[in-house]
Design a protein around this motif. Structure first.
Motif, PDB file in Angstrom:
ATOM      1  N   SER A 123       0.879  -1.164   0.000  1.00 19.06           N
ATOM      2  CA  SER A 123       0.000   0.000   0.000  1.00 19.06           C
ATOM      3  C   SER A 123       0.912   1.207   0.000  1.00 19.06           C
ATOM      4  N   GLY A 124       0.914   1.943  -1.099  1.00 20.70           N
ATOM      5  CA  GLY A 124       1.905   2.994  -1.272  1.00 20.70           C
ATOM      6  C   GLY A 124       1.437   4.362  -0.831  1.00 20.70           C
ATOM      7  N   THR A 125       2.188   5.364  -1.280  1.00 21.69           N
ATOM      8  CA  THR A 125       1.896   6.731  -0.852  1.00 21.69           C
ATOM      9  C   THR A 125       0.670   7.310  -1.546  1.00 21.69           C
ATOM     10  N   SER A 126       0.194   6.679  -2.639  1.00 16.59           N
ATOM     11  CA  SER A 126      -0.981   7.218  -3.333  1.00 16.59           C
ATOM     12  C   SER A 126      -2.282   6.909  -2.608  1.00 16.59           C
ATOM     13  N   LEU A 127      -2.254   5.946  -1.692  1.00 21.16           N
ATOM     14  CA  LEU A 127      -3.445   5.540  -0.924  1.00 21.16           C
ATOM     15  C   LEU A 127      -4.586   5.102  -1.832  1.00 21.16           C
ATOM     16  N   ASP A 128      -4.242   4.528  -3.000  1.00 21.40           N
ATOM     17  CA  ASP A 128      -5.320   4.084  -3.888  1.00 21.40           C
ATOM     18  C   ASP A 128      -5.889   2.744  -3.455  1.00 21.40           C
ATOM     19  N   GLY A 129      -5.095   1.923  -2.788  1.00 23.39           N
ATOM     20  CA  GLY A 129      -5.594   0.624  -2.352  1.00 23.39           C
ATOM     21  C   GLY A 129      -4.454  -0.295  -1.962  1.00 23.39           C
TER      22      GLY A 129
ATOM     23  N   GLY B  35       5.400   6.012  -8.608  1.00 23.95           N
ATOM     24  CA  GLY B  35       4.236   5.975  -7.732  1.00 23.95           C
ATOM     25  C   GLY B  35       4.004   7.383  -7.208  1.00 23.95           C
ATOM     26  N   GLY B  36       3.534   7.501  -5.972  1.00 22.82           N
ATOM     27  CA  GLY B  36       3.393   8.824  -5.380  1.00 22.82           C
ATOM     28  C   GLY B  36       4.722   9.558  -5.432  1.00 22.82           C
ATOM     29  N   ILE B  37       5.759   8.842  -5.036  1.00 25.13           N
ATOM     30  CA  ILE B  37       7.144   9.314  -5.137  1.00 25.13           C
ATOM     31  C   ILE B  37       7.824   8.462  -6.205  1.00 25.13           C
ATOM     32  N   ALA B  38       8.755   9.057  -6.959  1.00 29.64           N
ATOM     33  CA  ALA B  38       9.434   8.292  -8.013  1.00 29.64           C
ATOM     34  C   ALA B  38      10.809   7.838  -7.530  1.00 29.64           C
TER      35      ALA B  38
ATOM     36  N   GLY C 202       6.459  11.768  -7.864  1.00 32.00           N
ATOM     37  CA  GLY C 202       5.952  11.090  -9.065  1.00 32.00           C
ATOM     38  C   GLY C 202       4.559  11.649  -9.303  1.00 32.00           C
ATOM     39  N   ASN C 203       3.557  10.992  -8.682  1.00 35.30           N
ATOM     40  CA  ASN C 203       2.164  11.428  -8.866  1.00 35.30           C
ATOM     41  C   ASN C 203       1.600  12.204  -7.689  1.00 35.30           C
ATOM     42  N   THR C 204       2.347  12.303  -6.587  1.00 37.81           N
ATOM     43  CA  THR C 204       1.697  12.775  -5.361  1.00 37.81           C
ATOM     44  C   THR C 204       1.116  14.183  -5.497  1.00 37.81           C
TER      45      THR C 204
ATOM     46  N   LEU D 218       0.378  15.711  -8.399  1.00 35.36           N
ATOM     47  CA  LEU D 218      -0.650  15.658  -9.450  1.00 35.36           C
ATOM     48  C   LEU D 218      -1.969  15.181  -8.851  1.00 35.36           C
ATOM     49  N   ASP D 219      -1.882  14.158  -8.002  1.00 34.16           N
ATOM     50  CA  ASP D 219      -3.100  13.615  -7.376  1.00 34.16           C
ATOM     51  C   ASP D 219      -3.737  14.647  -6.443  1.00 34.16           C
ATOM     52  N   ALA D 220      -2.897  15.312  -5.663  1.00 31.67           N
ATOM     53  CA  ALA D 220      -3.428  16.286  -4.690  1.00 31.67           C
ATOM     54  C   ALA D 220      -4.203  17.389  -5.407  1.00 31.67           C
TER      55      ALA D 220
ATOM     56  N   SER E 165      -9.539  11.263  -8.233  1.00 36.54           N
ATOM     57  CA  SER E 165      -8.323  10.957  -7.479  1.00 36.54           C
ATOM     58  C   SER E 165      -7.047  11.192  -8.286  1.00 36.54           C
ATOM     59  N   TYR E 166      -7.145  11.308  -9.624  1.00 37.91           N
ATOM     60  CA  TYR E 166      -5.933  11.651 -10.389  1.00 37.91           C
ATOM     61  C   TYR E 166      -6.311  12.257 -11.739  1.00 37.91           C
ATOM     62  N   ASP E 167      -5.320  12.841 -12.389  1.00 32.02           N
ATOM     63  CA  ASP E 167      -5.514  13.484 -13.695  1.00 32.02           C
ATOM     64  C   ASP E 167      -5.423  12.394 -14.758  1.00 32.02           C
ATOM     65  N   GLU E 168      -6.576  11.806 -15.077  1.00 31.45           N
ATOM     66  CA  GLU E 168      -6.585  10.614 -15.929  1.00 31.45           C
ATOM     67  C   GLU E 168      -5.937  10.900 -17.287  1.00 31.45           C
ATOM     68  N   ASN E 169      -4.941  10.085 -17.607  1.00 33.49           N
ATOM     69  CA  ASN E 169      -4.180  10.189 -18.872  1.00 33.49           C
ATOM     70  C   ASN E 169      -3.581  11.579 -19.086  1.00 33.49           C
ATOM     71  N   GLY E 170      -3.393  12.315 -17.990  1.00 37.13           N
ATOM     72  CA  GLY E 170      -2.768  13.641 -18.089  1.00 37.13           C
ATOM     73  C   GLY E 170      -3.605  14.644 -18.871  1.00 37.13           C
TER      74      GLY E 170
ATOM     75  N   GLY F 212       4.708   1.458 -12.138  1.00 37.87           N
ATOM     76  CA  GLY F 212       3.964   2.339 -11.225  1.00 37.87           C
ATOM     77  C   GLY F 212       2.899   3.095 -12.004  1.00 37.87           C
ATOM     78  N   GLY F 213       1.964   3.707 -11.257  1.00 39.02           N
ATOM     79  CA  GLY F 213       0.826   4.373 -11.889  1.00 39.02           C
ATOM     80  C   GLY F 213       1.221   5.467 -12.862  1.00 39.02           C
ATOM     81  N   GLY F 214       2.347   6.145 -12.623  1.00 40.16           N
ATOM     82  CA  GLY F 214       2.782   7.228 -13.507  1.00 40.16           C
ATOM     83  C   GLY F 214       3.095   6.743 -14.914  1.00 40.16           C
TER      84      GLY F 214
ATOM     85  N   LYS G  67       4.500  -4.549  -9.637  1.00 45.31           N
ATOM     86  CA  LYS G  67       5.944  -4.711  -9.373  1.00 45.31           C
ATOM     87  C   LYS G  67       6.300  -4.533  -7.894  1.00 45.31           C
ATOM     88  N   GLU G  68       5.740  -3.518  -7.234  1.00 41.87           N
ATOM     89  CA  GLU G  68       6.152  -3.272  -5.851  1.00 41.87           C
ATOM     90  C   GLU G  68       5.627  -4.359  -4.909  1.00 41.87           C
ATOM     91  N   ALA G  69       4.414  -4.856  -5.147  1.00 38.80           N
ATOM     92  CA  ALA G  69       3.898  -5.941  -4.298  1.00 38.80           C
ATOM     93  C   ALA G  69       4.750  -7.198  -4.490  1.00 38.80           C
TER      94      ALA G  69
HETATM   95  N1  LIG Z   1      -4.476   6.457 -16.492  1.00 38.70           N
HETATM   96  C1  LIG Z   1      -3.742   7.184 -15.635  1.00 38.70           C
HETATM   97  N2  LIG Z   1      -3.442   8.469 -15.915  1.00 38.70           N
HETATM   98  C2  LIG Z   1      -2.722   9.234 -15.085  1.00 38.70           C
HETATM   99  N3  LIG Z   1      -2.259   8.789 -13.893  1.00 38.70           N
HETATM  100  C3  LIG Z   1      -2.519   7.517 -13.559  1.00 38.70           C
HETATM  101  C4  LIG Z   1      -3.266   6.648 -14.383  1.00 38.70           C
HETATM  102  N4  LIG Z   1      -3.372   5.447 -13.759  1.00 38.70           N
HETATM  103  C5  LIG Z   1      -2.714   5.561 -12.577  1.00 38.70           C
HETATM  104  N5  LIG Z   1      -2.204   6.809 -12.441  1.00 38.70           N
HETATM  105  C6  LIG Z   1      -1.458   7.367 -11.306  1.00 38.70           C
HETATM  106  O1  LIG Z   1      -0.888   6.325 -10.553  1.00 38.70           O
HETATM  107  C7  LIG Z   1      -1.181   6.496  -9.154  1.00 38.70           C
HETATM  108  C8  LIG Z   1      -1.103   5.172  -8.459  1.00 38.70           C
HETATM  109  O2  LIG Z   1       0.229   4.736  -8.599  1.00 38.70           O
HETATM  110  P1  LIG Z   1       0.875   3.592  -7.724  1.00 38.70           P
HETATM  111  O3  LIG Z   1      -0.154   2.581  -7.406  1.00 38.70           O
HETATM  112  O4  LIG Z   1       2.121   3.162  -8.440  1.00 38.70           O
HETATM  113  O5  LIG Z   1       1.258   4.405  -6.422  1.00 38.70           O
HETATM  114  P2  LIG Z   1       1.748   3.902  -5.016  1.00 38.70           P
HETATM  115  O6  LIG Z   1       2.150   2.462  -5.086  1.00 38.70           O
HETATM  116  O7  LIG Z   1       0.745   4.294  -4.039  1.00 38.70           O
HETATM  117  O8  LIG Z   1       3.021   4.823  -4.822  1.00 38.70           O
HETATM  118  P3  LIG Z   1       4.471   4.620  -4.171  1.00 38.70           P
HETATM  119  O9  LIG Z   1       5.288   3.884  -5.200  1.00 38.70           O
HETATM  120  O10 LIG Z   1       4.917   6.021  -3.996  1.00 38.70           O
HETATM  121  O11 LIG Z   1       4.333   3.894  -2.920  1.00 38.70           O
HETATM  122  C9  LIG Z   1      -2.535   7.180  -9.157  1.00 38.70           C
HETATM  123  O12 LIG Z   1      -2.770   7.846  -7.956  1.00 38.70           O
HETATM  124  C10 LIG Z   1      -2.353   8.118 -10.357  1.00 38.70           C
HETATM  125  O13 LIG Z   1      -1.668   9.285  -9.992  1.00 38.70           O
END
Ligand SMILES: Nc1ncnc2c1ncn2[C@@H]1O[C@H](COP(=O)(O)OP(=O)(O)OP(=O)(O)O)[C@@H](O)[C@H]1O
Ligand SMILES: CC(=O)N[C@H]1[C@@H]2OC[C@@H](O2)[C@@H](O)[C@@H]1O[C@H](C)C(=O)O
Length: 400
Positions: free
Chosen positions: A24-30, A192-195, A217-219, A221-223, A232-237, A328-330, A362-364
């Motif tokens: 469970s990373g810094t993005s708190l997505d799940g 991820g949240g941090i790169a 990374g995304n932290t 952008l998500d905020a 929760s994020y800027d989908e596809n930028g 990662g999500g980025g 990858k991280e799990a």
């Molecule tokens: N289609 C998309 N477009 C833009 N951003 C996306 C998309 N899909 C995922 N993301 C980004 O990826 C994030 C999730 O990334 P990830 O699960 O790698 O983070 P994390 O594991 O919580 O982070 P960390 O590696 O810092 O612990 C989302 O919050 C979002 O910012």
């Protein structure tokens, strides 16, 4: 002998282990849940990903974690309650996933649980005399083990800190064991949240493997996506694609001691948060920037801090044309990835999926590999260097 000790001993001797990695990373997505089949150890580690899913966090749960997340002052009772609650929930979610996958708990050898980072405080960041590097993950391993009914390894970062590291990035170990390839210089870039990234030499020399966090990374952008759109994020930028980069704000964002500090280094949302952006906006007189322009600038900030760090590393190590594998999500954000590719014209790019490991998993998987190494490996020598201590990691929780 405690029968669980005997079980652990037997697991360590098996030619193949089945390990559930949890992150469970810094993005708190799940909670990312990866069921892995692992053979060998060290440089001979081979991972097959059998199942992967992300158990999404609902908004109240995210808010509950946010109440203690990366904050200097918190409700201490809430933190204490969360430590137990997160452990128990993560354990139950393992059980739910295994049921969905038709895998009985006794067919799984171990759970490898990262927990939830709530505060990351390397010395170079907190700067308090007399205090060491420190990092705190909650979601107690005994609770994971009891709820899942499976021996659990957890709290991986503390031994890294105890041996002089900052507790991160740990991906370097799994990256080296799983992704090293003779003859190809590789960079494994996780956004991820941090790169962060790992440099893997084509020589396979563990003594020159290198890793560092690079910054956001995304932290951010998500905020701001959440702030402006409620999503929760800027989908596809999409927002970033509509905006224009403010060079004044970009320069202010890049002007922070973290970026001047020598490698390797780590960071977190304790530094890179909305207050950081507001401060940079004030210094650069850009407080009235439109939402899309701010997103474009923040995306460029992530890309540039990543490519500056990779560029400096390549130069210092004399590496010419590495192949960069993104995860990662980025890696799903085309504006971010296209900007990175533009800023590193000498490199070629791919996703870790090309190497058989989905970037989102990858991280799990990494934590499953670390647990495997703690039981069955431990002989790789990374040399006496800051950032990659030659240790195995993870504390053991029996389930009864
Ligand atoms: N289609 C998309 N477009 C833009 N951003 C996306 C998309 N899909 C995922 N993301 C980004 O990826 C994030 C999730 O990334 P990830 O699960 O790698 O983070 P994390 O594991 O919580 O982070 P960390 O590696 O810092 O612990 C989302 O919050 C979002 O910012
Ligand atoms: C303290 C902490 O949880 N750090 C995370 C975070 O998320 C990304 C980056 O910052 C990385 O350093 C680390 O996680 C990965 C899994 C790691 O240790 O490699």
């Amino acid at each position: 002998m405690n029968p669980q000790l005997q079980r652990l001993y037997d697991i360590a001797q098996k030619p193949e282990r089945r390990i559930v990695g949890l992150m469970s990373g810094t993005s708190l997505d799940g909670l990312d849940v990866a069921l892995c089949r692992i053979t060998g150890s060290g440089g001979d580690t081979h991972v097959t990903l059998e199942q992967f899913t992300t158990v999404p966090y609902d908004e109240p749960f995210k808010d509950s974690i946010r109440a203690v997340f990366a904050k200097k002052q918190i409700d201490f009772e809430h933190l204490t309650l969360l430590n137990e609650q997160i452990g128990t929930l993560h354990g139950h979610w393992v059980t739910d996933c295994l049921r969905t996958w038709n895998v009985p708990a006794d067919a799984v050898d171990l759970v490898a649980s990262h927990g939830q980072t709530v505060y990351h405080a390397p010395q170079q960041q907190h700067g308090r005399a007399g205090y060491p590097n420190a990092t705190l993950q909650i979601g107690d391993g005994d609770h994971v083990a009891a709820a899942a009914g499976i021996i659990t390894l957890s709290d991986f970062r503390q031994r890294h800190v105890a041996h002089g590291g900052e507790g991160a990035p740990l991906a370097v170990y799994g990256d080296y064991f799983v992704f090293s390839q003779a003859g190809e210089d590789r960079i494994l870039l996780n956004m991820g949240g941090i790169a962060n990234f790992t440099y893997l030499p084509g020589s396979l020399d563990a003594g020159v493997v290198f890793t560092t966090d690079t910054g956001p990374g995304n932290t951010l952008l998500d905020a701001y996506a959440r702030h402006y759109t409620g999503k929760s994020y800027d989908e596809n930028g999409q927002m970033a694609a509509r905006g224009h980069v403010s060079t004044d704000l970009l320069a202010a964002l890049l002007d922070h001691p973290f970026f001047a500090h020598p490698f390797p280094k780590t960071t977190g949302p304790e530094v890179f948060n909305m207050a950081y952006v507001r401060d940079a906006q004030q210094r650069s007189l850009t407080t009235d920037l439109a939402a899309d322009d701010l997103m474009a600038t923040l995306t460029r900030f992530s890309a540039e801090s990543i490519t500056n760090a990779i560029g400096q590393t390549l130069q210092q190590a004399g590496i010419q044309r590495p192949r960069i594998y993104m995860s990662g999500g980025g890696a799903h954000n085309p504006i971010l990835t296209q900007t990175i590719a533009r800023l590193l014209p000498g490199c070629t790019f791919a996703k870790t999926d090309e190497l058989g490991i989905p970037g989102d998993a990858k991280e799990a998987i990494l934590f499953a590999v670390l647990a495997n190494e703690a039981l069955a490996g431990g002989s790789t020598n990374f040399g006496d260097r800051q950032g990659v201590p030659s240790v195995t990691m993870g504390k053991i929780s029996f389930y009864k």
